[in-house]
Design a protein around this motif. Structure first.
Motif, PDB file in Angstrom:
ATOM      1  N   ILE A 208     -62.976  48.867   8.605  1.00  0.00           N
ATOM      2  CA  ILE A 208     -61.820  48.803   9.719  1.00  0.00           C
ATOM      3  C   ILE A 208     -60.910  50.027   9.922  1.00  0.00           C
ATOM      4  O   ILE A 208     -60.822  50.668  11.023  1.00  0.00           O
ATOM      5  CB  ILE A 208     -60.479  48.047   9.830  1.00  0.00           C
ATOM      6  CG1 ILE A 208     -61.445  46.390   9.922  1.00  0.00           C
ATOM      7  CG2 ILE A 208     -59.330  48.315  10.995  1.00  0.00           C
ATOM      8  CD1 ILE A 208     -60.220  45.135  10.330  1.00  0.00           C
ATOM      9  N   GLN A 209     -60.996  50.639   8.981  1.00  0.00           N
ATOM     10  CA  GLN A 209     -60.150  51.857   8.623  1.00  0.00           C
ATOM     11  C   GLN A 209     -61.120  53.879   8.663  1.00  0.00           C
ATOM     12  O   GLN A 209     -60.113  54.478   8.958  1.00  0.00           O
ATOM     13  CB  GLN A 209     -59.349  51.705   7.030  1.00  0.00           C
ATOM     14  CG  GLN A 209     -58.447  50.307   6.230  1.00  0.00           C
ATOM     15  CD  GLN A 209     -57.971  51.097   5.137  1.00  0.00           C
ATOM     16  OE1 GLN A 209     -57.700  52.170   4.957  1.00  0.00           O
ATOM     17  NE2 GLN A 209     -58.117  50.400   4.716  1.00  0.00           N
ATOM     18  N   ASN A 210     -62.418  53.256   8.558  1.00  0.00           N
ATOM     19  CA  ASN A 210     -63.001  54.572   8.805  1.00  0.00           C
ATOM     20  C   ASN A 210     -64.274  53.714   9.401  1.00  0.00           C
ATOM     21  O   ASN A 210     -64.735  53.172   9.063  1.00  0.00           O
ATOM     22  CB  ASN A 210     -63.347  54.914   7.240  1.00  0.00           C
ATOM     23  CG  ASN A 210     -64.400  56.197   7.260  1.00  0.00           C
ATOM     24  OD1 ASN A 210     -65.128  56.602   7.892  1.00  0.00           O
ATOM     25  ND2 ASN A 210     -64.052  56.861   5.911  1.00  0.00           N
ATOM     26  N   PRO A 211     -64.080  54.580  10.677  1.00  0.00           N
ATOM     27  CA  PRO A 211     -65.198  54.040  11.702  1.00  0.00           C
ATOM     28  C   PRO A 211     -67.040  55.060  11.326  1.00  0.00           C
ATOM     29  O   PRO A 211     -67.496  54.506  11.655  1.00  0.00           O
ATOM     30  CB  PRO A 211     -64.988  55.056  12.760  1.00  0.00           C
ATOM     31  CG  PRO A 211     -63.969  56.203  12.526  1.00  0.00           C
ATOM     32  CD  PRO A 211     -63.605  55.332  11.021  1.00  0.00           C
ATOM     33  N   TYR A 212     -66.996  55.202  10.193  1.00  0.00           N
ATOM     34  CA  TYR A 212     -68.004  56.186   9.430  1.00  0.00           C
ATOM     35  C   TYR A 212     -68.942  55.524   8.187  1.00  0.00           C
ATOM     36  O   TYR A 212     -70.210  55.280   8.151  1.00  0.00           O
ATOM     37  CB  TYR A 212     -67.853  57.054   9.282  1.00  0.00           C
ATOM     38  CG  TYR A 212     -67.969  58.605   9.859  1.00  0.00           C
ATOM     39  CD1 TYR A 212     -68.875  58.659  11.494  1.00  0.00           C
ATOM     40  CD2 TYR A 212     -66.823  59.014  10.294  1.00  0.00           C
ATOM     41  CE1 TYR A 212     -69.362  59.572  12.095  1.00  0.00           C
ATOM     42  CE2 TYR A 212     -66.864  60.470  11.580  1.00  0.00           C
ATOM     43  CZ  TYR A 212     -67.917  60.179  12.002  1.00  0.00           C
ATOM     44  OH  TYR A 212     -67.764  61.184  12.708  1.00  0.00           O
ATOM     45  N   LEU A 213     -68.387  54.012   8.238  1.00  0.00           N
ATOM     46  CA  LEU A 213     -68.589  53.207   7.086  1.00  0.00           C
ATOM     47  C   LEU A 213     -69.422  52.002   8.018  1.00  0.00           C
ATOM     48  O   LEU A 213     -68.298  51.788   9.297  1.00  0.00           O
ATOM     49  CB  LEU A 213     -67.527  52.676   6.309  1.00  0.00           C
ATOM     50  CG  LEU A 213     -67.135  53.747   5.298  1.00  0.00           C
ATOM     51  CD1 LEU A 213     -65.500  53.407   4.388  1.00  0.00           C
ATOM     52  CD2 LEU A 213     -67.816  54.737   4.483  1.00  0.00           C
ATOM     53  N   GLU A 214     -69.801  51.046   6.637  1.00  0.00           N
ATOM     54  CA  GLU A 214     -70.600  49.992   7.568  1.00  0.00           C
ATOM     55  C   GLU A 214     -70.777  49.199   6.368  1.00  0.00           C
ATOM     56  O   GLU A 214     -70.851  49.650   5.098  1.00  0.00           O
ATOM     57  CB  GLU A 214     -72.157  50.392   7.884  1.00  0.00           C
ATOM     58  CG  GLU A 214     -71.864  51.311   9.201  1.00  0.00           C
ATOM     59  CD  GLU A 214     -71.126  50.207  10.807  1.00  0.00           C
ATOM     60  OE1 GLU A 214     -71.409  49.118  10.047  1.00  0.00           O
ATOM     61  OE2 GLU A 214     -71.287  50.677  11.388  1.00  0.00           O
ATOM     62  N   GLU A 215     -70.573  47.717   6.658  1.00  0.00           N
ATOM     63  CA  GLU A 215     -70.653  46.584   5.769  1.00  0.00           C
ATOM     64  C   GLU A 215     -72.391  46.751   5.368  1.00  0.00           C
ATOM     65  O   GLU A 215     -72.262  45.861   6.084  1.00  0.00           O
ATOM     66  CB  GLU A 215     -69.531  45.164   5.609  1.00  0.00           C
ATOM     67  CG  GLU A 215     -69.729  44.271   5.092  1.00  0.00           C
ATOM     68  CD  GLU A 215     -68.738  43.466   5.286  1.00  0.00           C
ATOM     69  OE1 GLU A 215     -69.021  41.933   4.150  1.00  0.00           O
ATOM     70  OE2 GLU A 215     -68.934  42.560   6.612  1.00  0.00           O
ATOM     71  N   VAL A 216     -72.757  46.496   4.504  1.00  0.00           N
ATOM     72  CA  VAL A 216     -73.828  45.884   4.016  1.00  0.00           C
ATOM     73  C   VAL A 216     -74.558  45.490   2.823  1.00  0.00           C
ATOM     74  O   VAL A 216     -73.052  44.876   1.980  1.00  0.00           O
ATOM     75  CB  VAL A 216     -74.843  47.462   4.305  1.00  0.00           C
ATOM     76  CG1 VAL A 216     -75.057  48.053   4.782  1.00  0.00           C
ATOM     77  CG2 VAL A 216     -74.598  48.183   2.612  1.00  0.00           C
ATOM     78  N   GLU A 217     -75.480  44.910   2.410  1.00  0.00           N
ATOM     79  CA  GLU A 217     -75.845  43.984   1.262  1.00  0.00           C
ATOM     80  C   GLU A 217     -76.922  44.712   0.657  1.00  0.00           C
ATOM     81  O   GLU A 217     -77.390  45.388   1.393  1.00  0.00           O
ATOM     82  CB  GLU A 217     -75.749  43.102   1.487  1.00  0.00           C
ATOM     83  CG  GLU A 217     -74.597  41.460   1.777  1.00  0.00           C
ATOM     84  CD  GLU A 217     -75.881  40.444   2.098  1.00  0.00           C
ATOM     85  OE1 GLU A 217     -76.996  39.857   1.598  1.00  0.00           O
ATOM     86  OE2 GLU A 217     -74.533  39.680   2.638  1.00  0.00           O
ATOM     87  N   ILE A 218     -77.055  45.323  -0.796  1.00  0.00           N
ATOM     88  CA  ILE A 218     -77.802  45.781  -1.475  1.00  0.00           C
ATOM     89  C   ILE A 218     -78.414  44.602  -1.975  1.00  0.00           C
ATOM     90  O   ILE A 218     -78.435  43.684  -2.532  1.00  0.00           O
ATOM     91  CB  ILE A 218     -77.247  46.412  -3.304  1.00  0.00           C
ATOM     92  CG1 ILE A 218     -75.826  47.130  -2.546  1.00  0.00           C
ATOM     93  CG2 ILE A 218     -78.270  46.866  -3.749  1.00  0.00           C
ATOM     94  CD1 ILE A 218     -75.431  47.926  -4.061  1.00  0.00           C
ATOM     95  N   PRO A 219     -80.133  44.504  -1.124  1.00  0.00           N
ATOM     96  CA  PRO A 219     -80.466  43.579  -1.577  1.00  0.00           C
ATOM     97  C   PRO A 219     -80.998  43.190  -2.654  1.00  0.00           C
ATOM     98  O   PRO A 219     -80.272  43.911  -4.350  1.00  0.00           O
ATOM     99  CB  PRO A 219     -81.865  44.247  -0.301  1.00  0.00           C
ATOM    100  CG  PRO A 219     -81.798  45.191  -0.859  1.00  0.00           C
ATOM    101  CD  PRO A 219     -80.396  45.743  -0.407  1.00  0.00           C
ATOM    102  N   GLU A 220     -81.611  42.435  -3.787  1.00  0.00           N
ATOM    103  CA  GLU A 220     -82.552  41.804  -4.683  1.00  0.00           C
ATOM    104  C   GLU A 220     -83.009  42.376  -4.869  1.00  0.00           C
ATOM    105  O   GLU A 220     -84.195  42.489  -3.855  1.00  0.00           O
ATOM    106  CB  GLU A 220     -82.365  40.274  -4.458  1.00  0.00           C
ATOM    107  CG  GLU A 220     -82.650  39.201  -5.692  1.00  0.00           C
ATOM    108  CD  GLU A 220     -82.455  37.559  -5.773  1.00  0.00           C
ATOM    109  OE1 GLU A 220     -82.298  37.310  -6.683  1.00  0.00           O
ATOM    110  OE2 GLU A 220     -83.611  37.929  -5.384  1.00  0.00           O
ATOM    111  N   GLY A 221     -83.136  42.883  -6.059  1.00  0.00           N
ATOM    112  CA  GLY A 221     -84.454  43.718  -6.286  1.00  0.00           C
ATOM    113  C   GLY A 221     -84.825  44.748  -6.163  1.00  0.00           C
ATOM    114  O   GLY A 221     -84.756  46.033  -6.095  1.00  0.00           O
ATOM    115  N   ALA A 222     -83.943  45.452  -5.700  1.00  0.00           N
ATOM    116  CA  ALA A 222     -83.474  46.786  -4.827  1.00  0.00           C
ATOM    117  C   ALA A 222     -83.897  48.220  -6.095  1.00  0.00           C
ATOM    118  O   ALA A 222     -84.179  48.499  -5.629  1.00  0.00           O
ATOM    119  CB  ALA A 222     -81.394  47.410  -4.286  1.00  0.00           C
TER     120      ALA A 222
END
Length: 627
Positions: free
Chosen positions: A249-263
């Motif tokens: 919410i504080q930064n329009p350039y950021l996105e919430e993501v998940e690091i996938p299992e086995g990356a």
């Protein structure tokens, strides 16, 4: 008299050699210099592949040449952007999230040293060409630090200081500030300086165990992170950034993501490991984090044809890039950032719009029907369309006025800081610092002075509101009153130089302002609003302009008997705190006026969003935005 042949021949040969050298240098100058960080990094490696691709497919009238800037010292986003702004580079890669970060807290090291994390200056030349690939915030801890299960658990733990040059340290300070672990008043984590080589980080975390955690902003699959996580003796692991959604919410350039299992490692023992297969998905320990796009930027004065050709090669031969650099699969147009932050370069936009039908093509059928039915009403329709265009342009101009007011206050903030640093240098007789901060004061005040004079002209033509004129007047008084804190003789020298610098900048500013106004207003502004410099004689013209600007500047001075110079460090700190609070109140006042204008439909939603981003950068506090 005829000259002997022995004289003519060498002269002709020399002329040919000189011409060849000049043409050769001209050809090399056409190469666009690209700043892509430190050699060996993801960005630099990607930039090399882009350079090779351009060399392979660039031809004809769309010929483009790229050279990479090689710098042995650690380089990152901040240095890339500095080179771009100074025209030392025409292309650059950059970490997007730090573009809107402001007001970082200082970082206290374990040895009591303080690392200052500066905000980026407002970018005036950078425009976006393309999104390249996503970087991830990645927090790595040793597995024996079992009590570190979230970012909040870093309290009282030892963390490796990210490289001081580049974007990672800014992202780290931003993250710690959100969790309240590093603020302007306190540091609840112990920062350890371990060196900036990859081997230094591994040695500190795994071998010597002098730190408990390391922070990275790197792409998934980064080799250095992989080596840490796969080291069986170190037993390092990734920690979730559990409040990622709130931070976005504080930064329009950021996105919430998940690091996938086995990356980082597949098979029976994947890294990261979400948990046993027989555990339901909702119970698995997902590694949440934040992603930020790595951008390809260009200076706005680079030829649109060159940038369009570069963009075309990048997208039409993307699959070739993917074979050598899999992250290239993420290359995409920056459309989702429209209206938020930096604009898209004209050349890149031309490529993205290549297949987009024009408005006439989209509505050709409707237009034909209207022409048949309303042939006699065309003049009326044209008049309405012209009125709508004028109205929309007026709404855009109004938003631009608010942006100018905010930008002037940002310049004022830097000027006030420059005055405090100047006074410190004056006390210590540091001539190098005196010169440096004199230049800051002169440049910023000259820009504000020009804005004030321009606002007077605009107001006389009823192009801006009285509130806008008052805002520029107040900002000029603010910086002039700050300069008055300097000893009187130095103040007079600064004021004289400010008038001269403003005179030098005026013509370029005038052309820019004329281009930003719609044509019916332009002619009026051009013929009537600059009568003060319309005389034929160039010397008289310059003298008249300087006299006008100097008079405007000195009208902002306080009476001599009320001026007070500053000499003590405690006075400097109090002065900065007072001015900072006043500037913040002025920014809030401008925001309220802009919101009222939006509600009353005097500015468009899109224009308001552009203003909002600039205001957010100026305040450095997205939570204060009530929308």
């Amino acid at each position: 008299m005829k000259r002997p042949i022995w004289f003519v021949v060498p002269f002709g040969v020399g002329l040919i050699v000189l011409s060849t050298a000049i043409l050769g240098s001209f050809k090399s100058d056409r190469c666009l210099k690209m700043a892509a960080g430190l050699q060996g990094g993801d960005s630099y490696f990607f930039a090399e592949k882009i350079k090779n691709l351009v060399e392979k497919y660039s031809e004809g009238d769309k010929k483009v040449c790229i050279t990479l800037i090689k710098d042995p010292t650690p380089q990152g986003t901040e240095e890339n952007l500095e080179k771009l702004e100074k025209n030392e580079a025409q292309l650059a890669t950059a970490q997007a999230d730090i573009l809107v970060m402001r007001d970082f807290p200082n970082i206290q090291l374990g040895n009591q040293k303080t690392v200052r994390v500066d905000s980026l200056v407002l970018l005036e030349q950078a425009e976006v060409v393309s999104l390249l690939f996503p970087d991830m915030y990645q927090l790595v801890v040793r597995d024996d630090s079992s009590n570190i299960k979230s970012v909040s658990d870093l309290e009282n733990k030892r963390i490796a200081l990210p490289p001081k040059k580049g974007g990672q340290i800014k992202s780290f300070a931003f993250l710690m500030q959100h969790y309240g672990l590093i603020t302007k008043e306190k540091n609840l984590v112990t920062m350890i300086e371990v060196g900036e080589k990859d081997t230094d980080l591994k040695k500190a975390l795994c071998d010597d165990k002098t730190v408990d955690a390391v922070f990275f902003v790197r792409a998934i699959g980064n080799q250095n992170i992989r080596e840490l996580l796969k080291d069986r003796e170190c037993k390092a692991r990734l920690v979730s950034i559990d409040q990622a959604a709130a931070i976005k919410i504080q930064n329009p350039y950021l996105e919430e993501v998940e690091i996938p299992e086995g990356a980082y490692q597949g098979g029976k023992n994947p890294i990261p490991n979400d948990g046993p297969d027989n555990v339901p998905d909702y119970q698995k320990q997902k590694v949440k984090t934040l992603s930020v796009q790595r951008l390809l930027l260009a200076r706005k004065d680079v030829s649109p044809k060159e940038i369009q050709a570069l963009t075309q090669i990048l997208y039409e031969h993307q699959q070739e890039l993917v074979k050598e650099f899999p992250l290239a699969a993420n290359i995409s147009p920056p459309n989702k950032f429209k209206g938020v932050g930096l604009p898209i370069h004209e050349g890149a936009q031309a490529y993205y719009d290549r297949e987009k039908p024009s408005w006439l093509e989209e509505n050709s059928g409707t237009i034909q029907v209207l022409q048949g039915i309303l042939g006699l009403a065309i003049p009326v329709i044209s008049g309405i369309l012209l009125w709508l265009k004028q109205r929309e342009q007026a709404r855009k101009n109004k938003a631009d006025d608010y942006i100018r007011e905010v930008t002037a206050l940002m310049d004022a903030s830097e000027c006030v800081h420059g005055v405090a640093e100047y006074l410190r240098a004056y006390n210590s007789n540091n001539t190098k610092q005196l010169k440096k901060f004199s230049e800051v004061i002169i440049e910023k005040t000259a820009k504000i002075l020009i804005e004030k004079k321009s606002a007077e002209i605009d107001r006389s033509q009823n192009l801006i509101s009285s509130d806008s004129l008052k805002s520029f007047s107040k900002t000029l008084r603010k910086v002039v009153n700050a300069i008055e804190k300097i000893p009187e003789q130095a103040t007079e020298e600064l004021l004289h130089t400010i008038s001269e610098r403003a005179t030098e900048l005026w013509d370029g500013y005038r052309q820019k302002r004329l281009q930003n106004r719609w044509l019916p207003f332009v002619s009026n502004w051009q013929t009537k609003s600059f009568e003060l410099i319309s005389v034929d004689n160039q010397k008289t013209q310059t003298a008249t302009l300087k006299s006008n600007l100097d008079a405007t500047l000195r009208n902002a001075l306080a009476p001599k008997d009320t001026r007070q110079t500053l000499s003590e460090e405690s006075q400097f700190e109090q002065f900065l705190e007072t001015e900072h609070l006043e500037i913040r109140r002025d920014l809030d006042s401008i925001f309220k006026r802009a919101v009222n204008a939006l509600v009353e439909e005097r500015i468009s939603q899109e224009s308001f969003q552009s203003f909002r981003v600039v205001w957010q950068i100026a305040t450095g506090d997205a939570d204060r935005i009530p929308m």
